[in-house]
Design a protein around this motif. Structure first.
Motif, PDB file in Angstrom:
ATOM      1  N   ARG A  36       0.831  -1.205   0.000  1.00  0.00           N
ATOM      2  CA  ARG A  36       0.000   0.000   0.000  1.00  0.00           C
ATOM      3  C   ARG A  36       0.862   1.251   0.000  1.00  0.00           C
ATOM      4  O   ARG A  36       0.578   2.226  -0.706  1.00  0.00           O
ATOM      5  N   LEU A  37       1.914   1.232   0.799  1.00  0.00           N
ATOM      6  CA  LEU A  37       2.818   2.378   0.828  1.00  0.00           C
ATOM      7  C   LEU A  37       3.464   2.602  -0.529  1.00  0.00           C
ATOM      8  O   LEU A  37       3.572   3.737  -1.004  1.00  0.00           O
ATOM      9  N   ARG A  38       3.902   1.502  -1.169  1.00  0.00           N
ATOM     10  CA  ARG A  38       4.571   1.639  -2.455  1.00  0.00           C
ATOM     11  C   ARG A  38       3.618   2.219  -3.495  1.00  0.00           C
ATOM     12  O   ARG A  38       3.983   3.134  -4.253  1.00  0.00           O
ATOM     13  N   ALA A  39       2.383   1.703  -3.549  1.00  0.00           N
ATOM     14  CA  ALA A  39       1.431   2.203  -4.541  1.00  0.00           C
ATOM     15  C   ALA A  39       1.061   3.660  -4.275  1.00  0.00           C
ATOM     16  O   ALA A  39       1.002   4.485  -5.191  1.00  0.00           O
ATOM     17  N   ARG A  40       0.805   3.982  -3.008  1.00  0.00           N
ATOM     18  CA  ARG A  40       0.444   5.352  -2.665  1.00  0.00           C
ATOM     19  C   ARG A  40       1.609   6.307  -2.924  1.00  0.00           C
ATOM     20  O   ARG A  40       1.425   7.414  -3.425  1.00  0.00           O
ATOM     21  N   LEU A  41       2.809   5.885  -2.555  1.00  0.00           N
ATOM     22  CA  LEU A  41       3.965   6.756  -2.711  1.00  0.00           C
ATOM     23  C   LEU A  41       4.218   7.089  -4.175  1.00  0.00           C
ATOM     24  O   LEU A  41       4.476   8.248  -4.529  1.00  0.00           O
ATOM     25  N   VAL A  42       4.131   6.100  -5.046  1.00  0.00           N
ATOM     26  CA  VAL A  42       4.387   6.338  -6.465  1.00  0.00           C
ATOM     27  C   VAL A  42       3.347   7.285  -7.050  1.00  0.00           C
ATOM     28  O   VAL A  42       3.676   8.228  -7.788  1.00  0.00           O
ATOM     29  N   SER A  43       2.076   7.056  -6.726  1.00  0.00           N
ATOM     30  CA  SER A  43       1.021   7.897  -7.298  1.00  0.00           C
ATOM     31  C   SER A  43       1.087   9.324  -6.768  1.00  0.00           C
ATOM     32  O   SER A  43       0.938  10.287  -7.524  1.00  0.00           O
TER      33      SER A  43
END
Length: 542
Positions: free
Chosen positions: A401-408
């Motif tokens: 979740r952190l990775r997806a949120r951070l990239v977006s």
């Protein structure tokens, strides 16, 4: 001592490939909700039947069978609805295939761990690189039986994957199992039935460029009017020409609304999904579209001005700014979050922590370095045995979740994300940086030191600090000389400027003026010792 695994080189994380925005459908009448439920239930039954046909075809499915499935559904709905249903069924089958592969890999990891521990003597403590034996004979016997169970499961899973067999549940396996535990879930049978039916409805349609407002099946105009192309059996319910039903309420997208309006105005493809939140008695509309690939920032450009290293933990993000030479700058940063409570609360906590981190990085024009974490192989109970608290800890870390949120979120702010290999960052960071960065007024934690290690690896520097030469061999005598400057740093070995004013006891007048010019110093082996030698003549009378 075991061999260290190879560390993967850092890389710039690709940007977004698609966008999804959601808004609430307000102002719906009872008739609107009734039509939405009828359409969703009809298409949901067709989707269930088509998914069953897709799963039965297995690996033998081809384009001809896909076309046959679509022709069958077109007779009971429309060609556009049939295309959306068949594509969704194929995507769900492919997702189940990937899940089956992940399950096989998890079983293999568990079997390898058990076999290794069974081969060790009972009571062997093991090492940091490999676990030891089991504590007692009873535990050894229980694990030997579990090994046979996992081997049987692995054999079955491999056979099913080779045959193309998948196991999927429309509506979700968790909601299905909740039916047998209604008291524990705090639901009545009617409440569960409403959620089950809402989860199995199908109200989504892919967009198509060149058509009116980018979607002919679920159409949303620029001023927010929503209309649906009714399937053939429900065509008498239409309240607009060409078998369409126009909803009473209007929609507006608060987030990325201008981008969405530009797409629908230019008739570019936009996919829509309508779903009901039974618990809140609300309907929502989700719009999504793909983004063209953008040119990524080169890694060297991201490193040019330094960056901020970020260590992901169960309850906070530990960050520390580093300059381009890998030196920590300023004080460490901490962005906390609380992952207890509902899924919505946890997601909000993650977003709040990330936006504070990204706003700080934006103010200083810095890239963000993070670990490319994946704990899927680390969450098995065979990996950590009885360490239930540790297993719960790493299972609760929202890495995906952190990775997806951070990239977006970083893409919106124009911030570059650099991913690094997570190998040994916590261990080496604590070993080389925790103590040197600790002062009387600042207590450096292990996580802060790991953030420094992550940042140095992203910058291309080794995590280990460059050690100073022995005290008596320093060119400044017994004074301190920095050893963190890169080899290309200008003036790193230059003469120190003469500063007028009172001298201190540590640096006397003229000291260090020619510290770099080794030839100007009388040292063994230097050219000053090998100059032309001439003996002055002495009077013989003396």
């Amino acid at each position: 001592m075991g061999e260290l695994r190879e560390v993967v080189a850092p890389f710039v994380v690709p940007g977004l490939s698609g966008v999804a925005i959601c808004t609430r459908l307000k102002g719906l009448t009872a008739g609107d909700e009734k039509v939405l439920r009828l359409v969703g239930d009809l298409l949901g039954s067709l989707a269930s039947r088509d998914l069953k046909a897709r799963c039965a075809a297995g690996l033998e499915h081809d384009s001809e069978r896909w076309a046959e499935r679509k022709r069958t559904l077109t007779q009971e709905s429309s060609s556009r609805w049939a295309g959306s249903v068949t594509k969704a069924a194929h995507d769900q089958w492919a997702l189940a295939r990937r899940g089956r592969l992940a399950h096989i890999q998890s079983l293999q990891a568990g079997i390898e761990t058990i076999e290794h521990r069974l081969s060790r003597p009972i009571g062997d403590k093991g090492t940091k690189q490999a676990p030891g034996g089991y504590r007692s004979r009873q535990e050894w016997f229980a694990k030997s039986r579990r090994l046979r169970v996992l081997e049987d499961r692995l054999q079955t899973a491999r056979a099913e994957r080779e045959a193309g067999v998948v196991r999927v549940v429309r509506g979700g396996k968790r909601l299905l199992n909740t039916r047998h535990n209604l008291d524990a879930a705090g639901l009545t049978e009617e409440q569960w039935r409403a959620r089950w039916e809402a989860g199995r409805r199908f109200l989504q349609a892919d967009g198509e460029s060149g058509k009116s407002y980018g979607n002919e099946t679920i159409r949303v105009t620029g001023d927010g009017e929503v209309s649906i192309k009714l399937p053939a059996p429900l065509a008498p319910l239409a309240n607009a020409p060409h078998g369409r039903y126009v909803l009473t309420g209007r929609v507006a997208f608060a987030h990325r609304g201008e981008q969405w309006r530009d797409r629908v105005t230019a008739n570019r493809a936009v996919a829509y999904r309508i779903h009901e939140d039974v618990g809140r008695s609300r309907w929502y509309l989700t719009a999504s579209w793909t983004l063209p690939p953008v040119q990524m920032v080169p890694l060297e450009a991201a490193r040019a001005g330094g960056l901020v290293g970020v260590d992901t933990n169960a309850d906070h993000l530990a960050a520390w700014r580093l300059d381009q030479h890998g030196n920590p700058v300023g004080a460490p940063l901490r962005f906390g979050y609380d992952l207890s409570g509902t899924a919505g609360h946890r997601d909000a906590q993650v977003r709040h922590a990330l936006i504070r981190l990204l706003h700080w990085a934006k103010r200083h024009s810095l890239a963000v370095a993070v670990e490319d974490l994946d704990f899927q192989a680390e969450k098995t109970r065979e990996k950590h045995g009885r360490r239930k608290r540790f297993r719960k800890l790493i299972s609760g870390m929202p890495t995906s979740r952190l990775r997806a949120r951070l990239v977006s979120m970083a893409a919106e702010l124009g911030i570059t994300i650099v991913a690094v290999d997570p190998a040994y960052t916590s261990k080496w960071g604590a070993q080389h940086w925790q103590k040197p960065l600790t002062t009387n007024t600042r207590k450096t934690t292990r996580h802060d030191a790991a953030a420094v290690a992550i940042g140095r690896r992203a910058l291309g520097h080794p995590i280990r600090r460059r050690t100073a030469p022995p005290r008596t061999h320093r060119s400044d005598g017994c004074g301190h000389r920095t050893v963190q400057a890169e080899s290309v740093a200008p003036g790193r070995e230059g003469n120190r400027p003469r500063i007028p004013g009172p001298r201190t006891r540590s640096v006397r007048a003229g000291r260090g003026e020619n510290a770099v010019d080794q030839n100007a110093q009388h040292r063994s082996g230097r050219s000053a010792e090998h100059e032309f030698w001439h003996q002055d003549s002495l009077p013989l009378s003396l």
